[in-house]
Design an enzyme around this catalytic site. Structure first.
Site, PDB file in Angstrom:
ATOM      1  N   HIS A 246      68.810  36.148   7.529  1.00  0.00           N
ATOM      2  CA  HIS A 246      69.767  36.142   6.395  1.00  0.00           C
ATOM      3  C   HIS A 246      70.847  35.765   6.490  1.00  0.00           C
ATOM      4  O   HIS A 246      71.359  35.795   7.829  1.00  0.00           O
ATOM      5  CB  HIS A 246      69.905  37.635   5.992  1.00  0.00           C
TER       6      HIS A 246
ATOM      7  N   SER B  44      73.036  36.330  -6.357  1.00  0.00           N
ATOM      8  CA  SER B  44      73.437  36.579  -7.441  1.00  0.00           C
ATOM      9  C   SER B  44      72.442  36.617  -8.572  1.00  0.00           C
ATOM     10  O   SER B  44      72.686  36.497  -9.791  1.00  0.00           O
ATOM     11  CB  SER B  44      74.914  35.995  -7.851  1.00  0.00           C
TER      12      SER B  44
ATOM     13  N   GLY C 198      76.221  37.689  -3.183  1.00  0.00           N
ATOM     14  CA  GLY C 198      77.223  38.577  -3.725  1.00  0.00           C
ATOM     15  C   GLY C 198      78.362  38.072  -4.237  1.00  0.00           C
ATOM     16  O   GLY C 198      79.482  39.053  -4.359  1.00  0.00           O
TER      17      GLY C 198
ATOM     18  N   GLY D 148      70.020  41.101  -3.921  1.00  0.00           N
ATOM     19  CA  GLY D 148      70.874  42.215  -3.305  1.00  0.00           C
ATOM     20  C   GLY D 148      71.442  43.138  -4.269  1.00  0.00           C
ATOM     21  O   GLY D 148      70.650  44.073  -4.579  1.00  0.00           O
ATOM     22  N   GLY D 149      72.796  42.926  -5.041  1.00  0.00           N
ATOM     23  CA  GLY D 149      73.181  43.876  -5.865  1.00  0.00           C
ATOM     24  C   GLY D 149      72.363  44.025  -6.850  1.00  0.00           C
ATOM     25  O   GLY D 149      72.250  45.530  -7.173  1.00  0.00           O
TER      26      GLY D 149
ATOM     27  N   ASN E  41      66.941  43.478  -1.359  1.00  0.00           N
ATOM     28  CA  ASN E  41      67.471  43.683  -0.087  1.00  0.00           C
ATOM     29  C   ASN E  41      68.859  44.484  -0.218  1.00  0.00           C
ATOM     30  O   ASN E  41      69.798  44.230  -0.704  1.00  0.00           O
ATOM     31  CB  ASN E  41      67.943  42.137   0.591  1.00  0.00           C
ATOM     32  N   TRP E  42      68.534  45.632   0.071  1.00  0.00           N
ATOM     33  CA  TRP E  42      69.500  46.842  -0.096  1.00  0.00           C
ATOM     34  C   TRP E  42      70.919  46.530   1.060  1.00  0.00           C
ATOM     35  O   TRP E  42      71.775  47.591   1.018  1.00  0.00           O
ATOM     36  CB  TRP E  42      68.986  48.260   0.056  1.00  0.00           C
ATOM     37  N   LYS E  43      70.660  45.932   1.941  1.00  0.00           N
ATOM     38  CA  LYS E  43      71.602  45.805   3.138  1.00  0.00           C
ATOM     39  C   LYS E  43      72.210  47.076   3.428  1.00  0.00           C
ATOM     40  O   LYS E  43      71.227  48.122   3.566  1.00  0.00           O
ATOM     41  CB  LYS E  43      73.063  45.037   2.438  1.00  0.00           C
TER      42      LYS E  43
ATOM     43  N   GLU F 188      74.156  36.812   6.248  1.00  0.00           N
ATOM     44  CA  GLU F 188      74.949  37.566   7.115  1.00  0.00           C
ATOM     45  C   GLU F 188      74.680  37.940   8.358  1.00  0.00           C
ATOM     46  O   GLU F 188      75.426  38.204   9.119  1.00  0.00           O
ATOM     47  CB  GLU F 188      74.992  38.951   5.963  1.00  0.00           C
TER      48      GLU F 188
ATOM     49  N   GLU G  55      68.920  30.753   0.046  1.00  0.00           N
ATOM     50  CA  GLU G  55      70.097  31.693  -0.457  1.00  0.00           C
ATOM     51  C   GLU G  55      71.201  30.733  -0.189  1.00  0.00           C
ATOM     52  O   GLU G  55      71.807  30.974   1.034  1.00  0.00           O
ATOM     53  CB  GLU G  55      69.845  32.672   0.369  1.00  0.00           C
TER      54      GLU G  55
HETATM   55  P1  PGA Z   1      72.939  39.283  -4.028  1.00  0.00           P
HETATM   56  O1  PGA Z   1      72.578  39.142  -2.558  1.00  0.00           O
HETATM   57  O2  PGA Z   1      71.718  39.115  -5.012  1.00  0.00           O
HETATM   58  O3  PGA Z   1      73.995  40.513  -4.175  1.00  0.00           O
HETATM   59  O4  PGA Z   1      73.787  37.887  -4.139  1.00  0.00           O
HETATM   60  C1  PGA Z   1      71.425  38.385  -2.273  1.00  0.00           C
HETATM   61  C2  PGA Z   1      71.034  38.574  -0.745  1.00  0.00           C
HETATM   62  O5  PGA Z   1      71.897  38.579   0.104  1.00  0.00           O
HETATM   63  O6  PGA Z   1      69.628  38.467  -0.309  1.00  0.00           O
END
Ligand code: PGA
Length: 248
Positions: free
Chosen positions: A95, A209, A170, A230-231, A10-12, A97, A164
């Protein structure tokens, strides 16, 4: 029972064209990845990623969000029909966010999941508790509530679930493999007992993470069928390492 393994990035709201080109050229032997692997880029780059399927036919492309509505006057939204027509394979729904920054409710997320399924777009339904909810002993209640509202009238045949924990996203704080496995086992129990789903057939991904250094241990757990990342999905090298771990 062996379920399919998933590795989804997930590149956000990250990456322009140059970073995408670098990502694609840094992927390491993608033809050897033996899992369902894919990336959800910013919406404007979905077509760029779909073009990359020419070189990596197994690459799946996802949307980070979709509308619950059919075509119409919904400025800024993305129609599921358009995503499917473009060649998108999956969409995230719920998600954390989107839930916290854009106030998406369980009911809205449920409508998005149902809309995606109606067009044969695979929904990746995300849920998870905050640190405060975990610390005050409410984790199970929160997860159960999110599952029962978010998955109401949903078809169990075309869905992936992503657990999650909000406190691990993050932050660099990963749930321990035991904590994640325990939450996944609880999710399986709820969907079996309350939704009458065959939980053995449902893939549940962990997110929060995940990185090459912890992925093997996490994926080694019985109830963890992959990861939503994500990251650590932003560079081709790191994402390749994750996909290789999911391929064993
Ligand atoms: P992260 O994000 O791997 O950067 O913690 C995960 C996500 O939001 O799907």
């Amino acid at each position: 029972m062996s379920r399919k393994k998933y590795m989804l990035g997930n590149w956000k709201m990250n990456h322009g064209l140059e970073e995408i080109d670098n990502f694609l050229s840094d992927l390491d032997s993608p033809s050897s990845f033996n899992c369902f692997w894919g990336i959800a880029p910013q919406a404007i780059h979905i077509l760029r990623m779909i073009k990359a399927k020419k070189r990596s036919p197994n690459l799946k492309v996802g949307s980070q969000n979709c509308s619950e509505n059919d075509f119409g006057a919904f400025t800024g939204e993305l129609a599921v029909q358009t995503l499917v027509e473009a060649g998108v394979d999956f969409t995230l729904a719920g998600h954390s966010e989107r839930r916290s920054l854009y106030s998406e409710s369980d009911e809205l997320i449920n409508a998005k999941v149902i809309k995606a399924q109606s067009e044969n777009l695979l929904p990746v339904f995300c849920l998870g508790e905050t640190l405060e909810e975990r610390d005050s002993g409410k984790m199970e209640n929160v997860l159960e509530g999110q599952l029962l509202s978010g998955l109401k009238n949903v078809d169990s045949k075309n869905i992936v679930i992503a657990y999650e924990p909000v406190w691990a996203i993050g932050t660099g704080k990963t749930a321990t493999p035991e904590q994640a496995d325990e939450a996944h086992a609880f999710i399986r129990k709820v969907i079996t007992e309350k939704l009458d789903w065959d939980a053995n057939k449902i893939s549940i991904l962990y997110g929060g993470s995940v990185k090459p250094a912890n992925v093997v241990e996490l994926l080694g757990k019985e109830n963890i069928d992959g990861a939503l990342v994500g990251g650590a999905s932003l560079t081709g090298a790191s994402f390749s390492a994750l996909c290789k771990a999911a391929s064993n």
